[in-house]
Scaffold this active site. Structure first.
Site, short mmCIF file in Angstrom:
data_model
loop_
_atom_site.label_atom_id
_atom_site.label_comp_id
_atom_site.label_asym_id
_atom_site.label_seq_id
_atom_site.Cartn_x
_atom_site.Cartn_y
_atom_site.Cartn_z
CG ASN A 187 -1.88 -1.57 1.32
OD1 ASN A 187 -3.01 -1.06 0.30
ND2 ASN A 187 -1.79 -2.21 1.61
CD GLU A 188 4.37 1.77 -2.66
OE1 GLU A 188 5.03 2.21 -1.80
OE2 GLU A 188 5.45 0.96 -3.30
#
Ligand code: GLP
Length: 244
Positions: free
Chosen positions: A145-146
Site C-alpha cells: 500500500n504505497e
C-alpha cells in the site's frame, strides 16, 4: 515495544505466534495468520521453524494469507513471494499447503478484481485474521500500500513506487527487472485483523518509523493510518527506534 536487538525481538514475535496457534489448537480451532515477506520477518520465520522442530509444535491448524505478490510473477520464479515463503517457512514446517493463500501473480489482468474480492471473502468467511504481521517499506508502505492508498482500501492491483522498486532491485538484478505492479491486501483488509504487529529493524528504518509513529496521519505515509487502530503494536530494535 523496543527490544535490545533483532534476535530477541524476533523470538518474542515468534513465541506470540506459536502461543496463538497452541491456544487455537486446544479449542479445536484454526489460527488465521496474515504473513509478510521481506528481510524483516526472516528471523521470526527461522524461530518458528526451530520451535516446530525442537518443541514439536504443529502448524496443521494454521491457515495463512500473505499480504502481497508482485504482478506479473510466476510462483516458481526465485523472486516470487511464493518462493520466499516456501524457502523461509513453509518447506520446513507441517502446514497443509491447501491452507496457504498468496495473491496470484499469474492471472490475466481482467481477472484480478474478482480474485481480489474472493481473497477478501475467504478471510471474512474464516472469521477474519487473528494476527497480521507487517514490515514497513521506506515509502511508508505496509504490504504494497504505497503513498496515496486509502484507509478503507481492499485487496487490489497497485503500481509500485519508484523507491520501492529501487529497494527491490538487488533481488532482481536491476530496477528495470522489478515488476511495476503488485497485488496487495488493502489498508482496510489489514485493519480488520484482531491484532497487528509491525516490525522494523536497523537504522535504515528509523526515519520512516518516526514518521509512522509520530507523524501526521496522511495517505502520504500509509503506515500512519496504524495510529488509528487500537490493535497495533510496533516491535522495534533500538536502531529502528533511535529517532523516536
Ligand atoms: C516489500 C514487502 C513489504 C515489506 C517491505 C520491507 O515491499 N512487500 O511487505 O514490509 O518490502 O522490506 P524489508 O523487510 O526487506 O525491509
Amino acid at each position: 515495544t523496543v527490544y535490545q536487538n533483532t534476535d530477541i525481538a524476533s523470538r518474542k514475535v515468534a513465541r506470540r505466534i506459536t502461543d496463538l496457534i497452541q491456544k487455537k489448537s486446544k479449542n479445536g480451532e484454526y489460527a488465521i495468520l496474515g504473513l509478510a515477506t521481506g528481510v524483516t520477518p526472516i528471523g521470526v520465520y527461522k524461530e518458528l521453524v526451530r520451535i516446530h522442530k525442537e518443541e514439536n509444535i504443529s502448524f496443521k491448524n494454521v491457515i495463512s494469507f500473505n499480504l502481497d505478490e508482485y504482478y506479473p510473477m510466476k510462483p516458481t520464479s526465485p523472486q516470487s513471494y511464493v518462493s520466499f515463503m516456501k524457502e523461509n517457512l513453509f518447506d520446513h514446517i507441517d502446514i497443509d499447503m491447501a491452507n496457504v493463500h498468496i495473491p496470484d501473480g499469474t492471472l490475466d489482468i481482467e481477472k484480478i478484481p474478482a480474485f481480489c474480492l474472493e481473497y477478501e471473502k475467504k478471510i471474512t468467511e474464516l472469521g477474519g485474521l487473528d494476527l497480521q504481521i507487517l514490515g514497513i517499506g521506506r515509502t511508508g508502505h505496509i504490504g504494497f500500500n504505497e503513498p496515496g492508498s486509502a484507509p478503507n482500501s481492499g485487496t487490489r492491483l497497485v503500481t509500485l513506487d519508484d523507491l520501492t522498486r529501487r529497494d527491490a532491485s538487488r533481488d532482481f538484478g536491476g530496477k528495470e527487472n522489478v515488476p511495476t505492479k503488485a497485488i496487495t491486501m488493502g489498508i482496510g483488509t489489514i485493519f480488520k485483523a484482531r491484532e497487528i504487529i509491525l516490525m522494523a529493524w536497523n537504522r535504515k528504518k528509523a526515519s520512516i518509523i518516526k514518521k509512522a509513529v509520530e507523524g501526521e496521519i496522511s495517505s502520504d505515509v500509509p503506515a500512519t493510518y496504524l495510529q488509528l487502530s487500537e490493535n497495533v503494536e510496533f516491535v522495534l530494535d533500538q536502531d529502528a527506534a533511535s529517532e523516536l
